[in-house]
Design a protein around this motif. Sequence first.
Motif, PDB file in Angstrom:
ATOM      1  N   MET A  71       1.200 -19.551   0.679  1.00  0.00           N
ATOM      2  CA  MET A  71       0.951 -19.960   2.044  1.00  0.00           C
ATOM      3  C   MET A  71       0.441 -21.390   2.038  1.00  0.00           C
ATOM      4  O   MET A  71      -0.300 -21.782   1.164  1.00  0.00           O
ATOM      5  N   ASN A  72       0.813 -22.123   3.044  1.00  0.00           N
ATOM      6  CA  ASN A  72       0.382 -23.509   3.081  1.00  0.00           C
ATOM      7  C   ASN A  72      -1.008 -23.611   3.688  1.00  0.00           C
ATOM      8  O   ASN A  72      -1.601 -22.630   4.097  1.00  0.00           O
ATOM      9  N   GLU A  73      -1.531 -24.815   3.763  1.00  0.00           N
ATOM     10  CA  GLU A  73      -2.886 -25.013   4.253  1.00  0.00           C
ATOM     11  C   GLU A  73      -3.095 -24.511   5.672  1.00  0.00           C
ATOM     12  O   GLU A  73      -4.166 -24.083   6.030  1.00  0.00           O
ATOM     13  N   SER A  74      -2.071 -24.560   6.531  1.00  0.00           N
ATOM     14  CA  SER A  74      -2.242 -24.113   7.901  1.00  0.00           C
ATOM     15  C   SER A  74      -2.348 -22.591   7.992  1.00  0.00           C
ATOM     16  O   SER A  74      -2.855 -22.062   8.964  1.00  0.00           O
ATOM     17  N   TRP A  75      -1.876 -21.899   6.980  1.00  0.00           N
ATOM     18  CA  TRP A  75      -1.956 -20.443   6.947  1.00  0.00           C
ATOM     19  C   TRP A  75      -3.265 -19.968   6.365  1.00  0.00           C
ATOM     20  O   TRP A  75      -4.008 -19.246   7.003  1.00  0.00           O
ATOM     21  N   ALA A  76      -3.501 -20.312   5.143  1.00  0.00           N
ATOM     22  CA  ALA A  76      -4.654 -19.779   4.422  1.00  0.00           C
ATOM     23  C   ALA A  76      -5.941 -20.380   4.971  1.00  0.00           C
ATOM     24  O   ALA A  76      -6.093 -21.580   5.054  1.00  0.00           O
ATOM     25  N   SER A  77      -6.832 -19.501   5.326  1.00  0.00           N
ATOM     26  CA  SER A  77      -8.118 -19.968   5.829  1.00  0.00           C
ATOM     27  C   SER A  77      -9.199 -19.590   4.833  1.00  0.00           C
ATOM     28  O   SER A  77      -8.951 -18.873   3.867  1.00  0.00           O
ATOM     29  N   PRO A  97       2.085 -17.891  -2.046  1.00  0.00           N
ATOM     30  CA  PRO A  97       3.507 -18.238  -1.825  1.00  0.00           C
ATOM     31  C   PRO A  97       4.412 -17.000  -1.755  1.00  0.00           C
ATOM     32  O   PRO A  97       5.395 -16.987  -1.010  1.00  0.00           O
ATOM     33  N   PHE A  98       4.074 -15.955  -2.492  1.00  0.00           N
ATOM     34  CA  PHE A  98       4.873 -14.726  -2.458  1.00  0.00           C
ATOM     35  C   PHE A  98       4.717 -14.018  -1.111  1.00  0.00           C
ATOM     36  O   PHE A  98       5.698 -13.511  -0.562  1.00  0.00           O
ATOM     37  N   ARG A  99       3.511 -14.012  -0.571  1.00  0.00           N
ATOM     38  CA  ARG A  99       3.293 -13.391   0.735  1.00  0.00           C
ATOM     39  C   ARG A  99       4.015 -14.181   1.820  1.00  0.00           C
ATOM     40  O   ARG A  99       4.625 -13.611   2.714  1.00  0.00           O
ATOM     41  N   GLU A 100       3.951 -15.500   1.720  1.00  0.00           N
ATOM     42  CA  GLU A 100       4.671 -16.346   2.673  1.00  0.00           C
ATOM     43  C   GLU A 100       6.164 -16.033   2.629  1.00  0.00           C
ATOM     44  O   GLU A 100       6.809 -15.901   3.675  1.00  0.00           O
ATOM     45  N   ALA A 150      -2.942 -19.096  22.895  1.00  0.00           N
ATOM     46  CA  ALA A 150      -3.373 -19.645  21.606  1.00  0.00           C
ATOM     47  C   ALA A 150      -3.709 -18.570  20.582  1.00  0.00           C
ATOM     48  O   ALA A 150      -3.582 -18.786  19.383  1.00  0.00           O
ATOM     49  N   ARG A 151      -4.096 -17.392  21.052  1.00  0.00           N
ATOM     50  CA  ARG A 151      -4.543 -16.317  20.167  1.00  0.00           C
ATOM     51  C   ARG A 151      -3.528 -15.196  19.979  1.00  0.00           C
ATOM     52  O   ARG A 151      -3.762 -14.289  19.198  1.00  0.00           O
ATOM     53  N   THR A 152      -2.404 -15.245  20.705  1.00  0.00           N
ATOM     54  CA  THR A 152      -1.499 -14.092  20.745  1.00  0.00           C
ATOM     55  C   THR A 152      -0.041 -14.515  20.560  1.00  0.00           C
ATOM     56  O   THR A 152       0.425 -15.446  21.207  1.00  0.00           O
ATOM     57  N   LEU A 153       0.645 -13.787  19.705  1.00  0.00           N
ATOM     58  CA  LEU A 153       2.066 -13.997  19.443  1.00  0.00           C
ATOM     59  C   LEU A 153       2.772 -12.654  19.551  1.00  0.00           C
ATOM     60  O   LEU A 153       2.326 -11.664  18.953  1.00  0.00           O
ATOM     61  N   GLY A 187       0.155 -21.666  12.091  1.00  0.00           N
ATOM     62  CA  GLY A 187       0.896 -21.717  10.839  1.00  0.00           C
ATOM     63  C   GLY A 187       1.972 -20.640  10.777  1.00  0.00           C
ATOM     64  O   GLY A 187       3.081 -20.901  10.306  1.00  0.00           O
ATOM     65  N   LEU A 188       1.652 -19.446  11.262  1.00  0.00           N
ATOM     66  CA  LEU A 188       2.638 -18.373  11.309  1.00  0.00           C
ATOM     67  C   LEU A 188       3.792 -18.735  12.246  1.00  0.00           C
ATOM     68  O   LEU A 188       4.959 -18.576  11.890  1.00  0.00           O
ATOM     69  N   VAL A 189       3.470 -19.249  13.410  1.00  0.00           N
ATOM     70  CA  VAL A 189       4.518 -19.667  14.370  1.00  0.00           C
ATOM     71  C   VAL A 189       5.408 -20.745  13.750  1.00  0.00           C
ATOM     72  O   VAL A 189       6.623 -20.744  13.937  1.00  0.00           O
TER      73      VAL A 189
END
Length: 102
Positions: free
Chosen positions: A1-7, A18-21, A40-43, A95-97
């Motif tokens: 996962m890139n920086e925007s994903w992993a918190s 990267p495998f989960r991504e 902003a909070r819901t997809l 990041g998911l979007v």
Amino acid sequence: MNESWASDACTLPTAERPFREAEFDQLFADHLLRFRRVDARTLDLTLDPAGRETAAELTARETECCSFFTFSFSGTTELQLRVTVPPTRTAVLDGLVGRLPR
């Protein structure tokens, strides 16, 4: 996962990210029909129902390492997957979007 994903709240080992991504990318490539960013909070994701088992298993594992995610499923002819995060984790949802095919 890139920086925007992993918190900082993610407990998945860095080497496994990267495998989960890639698993999410494959789910989207194989089963995503459409999506809508509600706020902003819901997809909301609409998936082919053939992806139900894959999506359920993947989101269960994601919740184990990133407990701030809430995934809820509904629908029968089309599988509806709602993804929500708390206000402090909207960048992770961004990041998911960003991974969704356009």
